[in-house]
Design a protein around this motif. Sequence first.
Motif, PDB file in Angstrom:
ATOM      1  N   ASN A   1      -8.246 -15.826  -5.524  1.00  0.00           N
ATOM      2  CA  ASN A   1      -6.799 -16.984  -7.158  1.00  0.00           C
ATOM      3  C   ASN A   1      -8.079 -17.203  -7.952  1.00  0.00           C
ATOM      4  O   ASN A   1      -7.421 -17.429  -8.811  1.00  0.00           O
TER       5      ASN A   1
ATOM      6  N   ARG B   1     -10.365 -17.746  -8.707  1.00  0.00           N
ATOM      7  CA  ARG B   1     -12.000 -16.622  -9.617  1.00  0.00           C
ATOM      8  C   ARG B   1     -10.659 -16.238 -10.471  1.00  0.00           C
ATOM      9  O   ARG B   1     -11.289 -16.139 -11.753  1.00  0.00           O
ATOM     10  N   SER B   2     -10.053 -15.412  -9.863  1.00  0.00           N
ATOM     11  CA  SER B   2      -8.432 -14.727 -11.258  1.00  0.00           C
ATOM     12  C   SER B   2      -8.288 -16.531 -12.108  1.00  0.00           C
ATOM     13  O   SER B   2      -8.064 -15.792 -13.431  1.00  0.00           O
ATOM     14  N   GLU B   3      -8.167 -16.630 -11.283  1.00  0.00           N
ATOM     15  CA  GLU B   3      -7.711 -18.148 -12.765  1.00  0.00           C
ATOM     16  C   GLU B   3      -8.573 -18.546 -13.187  1.00  0.00           C
ATOM     17  O   GLU B   3      -9.008 -18.757 -15.160  1.00  0.00           O
TER      18      GLU B   3
ATOM     19  N   ASP C   1     -11.359 -16.820 -15.019  1.00  0.00           N
ATOM     20  CA  ASP C   1     -11.500 -15.503 -15.716  1.00  0.00           C
ATOM     21  C   ASP C   1     -10.251 -15.601 -16.945  1.00  0.00           C
ATOM     22  O   ASP C   1     -10.162 -15.722 -17.703  1.00  0.00           O
ATOM     23  N   SER C   2      -8.709 -15.900 -16.575  1.00  0.00           N
ATOM     24  CA  SER C   2      -7.579 -16.168 -17.639  1.00  0.00           C
ATOM     25  C   SER C   2      -8.007 -17.352 -18.188  1.00  0.00           C
ATOM     26  O   SER C   2      -8.053 -17.167 -19.450  1.00  0.00           O
ATOM     27  N   ALA C   3      -9.307 -18.171 -17.949  1.00  0.00           N
ATOM     28  CA  ALA C   3      -8.880 -19.465 -18.450  1.00  0.00           C
ATOM     29  C   ALA C   3     -10.092 -19.328 -19.408  1.00  0.00           C
ATOM     30  O   ALA C   3     -10.209 -19.931 -20.602  1.00  0.00           O
ATOM     31  N   ARG C   4     -10.536 -18.718 -19.002  1.00  0.00           N
ATOM     32  CA  ARG C   4     -11.816 -18.367 -19.694  1.00  0.00           C
ATOM     33  C   ARG C   4     -11.761 -17.437 -20.928  1.00  0.00           C
ATOM     34  O   ARG C   4     -12.617 -17.497 -22.265  1.00  0.00           O
ATOM     35  N   SER C   5     -10.942 -16.202 -20.828  1.00  0.00           N
ATOM     36  CA  SER C   5     -10.329 -15.870 -21.734  1.00  0.00           C
ATOM     37  C   SER C   5      -9.281 -16.716 -23.124  1.00  0.00           C
ATOM     38  O   SER C   5      -9.877 -15.895 -24.724  1.00  0.00           O
ATOM     39  N   ARG C   6      -9.274 -17.388 -22.236  1.00  0.00           N
ATOM     40  CA  ARG C   6      -8.265 -18.366 -23.433  1.00  0.00           C
ATOM     41  C   ARG C   6      -8.656 -18.863 -24.536  1.00  0.00           C
ATOM     42  O   ARG C   6      -8.978 -19.335 -25.283  1.00  0.00           O
TER      43      ARG C   6
ATOM     44  N   THR D   1      -9.163 -26.584 -19.912  1.00  0.00           N
ATOM     45  CA  THR D   1      -8.047 -25.784 -18.573  1.00  0.00           C
ATOM     46  C   THR D   1      -9.278 -25.136 -17.898  1.00  0.00           C
ATOM     47  O   THR D   1      -9.124 -25.369 -16.886  1.00  0.00           O
ATOM     48  N   PHE D   2     -10.162 -24.579 -18.698  1.00  0.00           N
ATOM     49  CA  PHE D   2     -11.577 -23.781 -18.406  1.00  0.00           C
ATOM     50  C   PHE D   2     -12.496 -24.537 -17.069  1.00  0.00           C
ATOM     51  O   PHE D   2     -12.757 -24.639 -15.896  1.00  0.00           O
TER      52      PHE D   2
END
Length: 365
Positions: free
Chosen positions: A95, A97-99, A101-106, A144-145
């Motif tokens: 979970n 790592r998924s967060e 990855d989302s933070a990196r995209s944002r 966030t990241f």
Amino acid sequence: MRNTVIRLLPALLVLLLVAGAADAEDQNEHPPRPVKLITLEASGAALQRQFPARVEATTRSNLSFRMAGELLEVNVSPGQQVTEGTLIARIDDRNVRSELDSARSRLELAQATRERMRYTLERGAISQARFDESEAEWRAARATFEQAEEQLENTQLRAPYDGVIAQVPVDNRQIVQVQETVAVIQQPGQLDVVFHLPQQIVQQIPRSDSVSPFETAMAFEVRFGNSEKPYLAQLASYTTQASAQSLAYEVTLRLPQPDDITLLDGMSATVRLDLGQLLPASDSAVWHLPPEAISYLADSPEQAVVWRFQSPDRLEAVPVEVGRLTSKGLEVSGELDANDRVVAAGAHRVSTEMRVTPWVKEQGL
């Protein structure tokens, strides 16, 4: 002549009767009375006290995760030596790592928007306020990241210093909670010994504004387990408030790890303390006797005495001052010396005229 003998006969009979009575009194004289005696200890020995203690690691840490999760790895076991940074355990990080990855995209999107807004601002196509908004969005995305990165690091538990694993109270695939102890690590080299000093003793220590009452003792003797070998320890710390349950103050001593004995956290120890170094000096020695050892003379009912045994079979009354009743007996002071033997029970039934003998306990079958 015969008449003279007849006249002396009554006198001779009287003399024989008196002599016979004296012999009967000698034959009926009371035998020595057995009395229970107690030997007075030297004052220094009476001030030597022992206190139960426990061994603690000087540097000891309970390692735990900052987040809850399922344990996927436990890489250490009790007694294992580890170095700083060694991976102790790891929890499920899917979970997190998924967060991340989302933070990196944002963050990447916010950074691209910020660069585009900068380019547009330089050409005067947008206002400064619009660029500032994109700048704020990029900063928030970066925060966030970074937080997501930190959360990923928190899924791994590493040794904070070189040491030895003392306990591992968890198992693989177990769900652990925040701050739940996963492993206990301790740093070798020095040990702490913790014991409690009763309030009754602390109250008798002279007060000083410049020196701690416990620091007046130069050193403490510590013995471990059933060993009689002493190890010297120095004062490390102490509490200034008594425990509500025991009314005692916790004192911590520190000593180097001995080379000739294995000591682990939680082992038992005994602290020997010379209270003569802590308590104020007294002009006369104070002895502790059973209350039955104190009596009062008939001609001086206000003067307490104890009966000192005088070899071979006599007693001597020694005037004393009687103090407090303690767990060790009545506090008594007077013209007494170490190794004196005094009557320990039934003192009110003896006298100076009485012949006595020390009572020896008979051995049972």
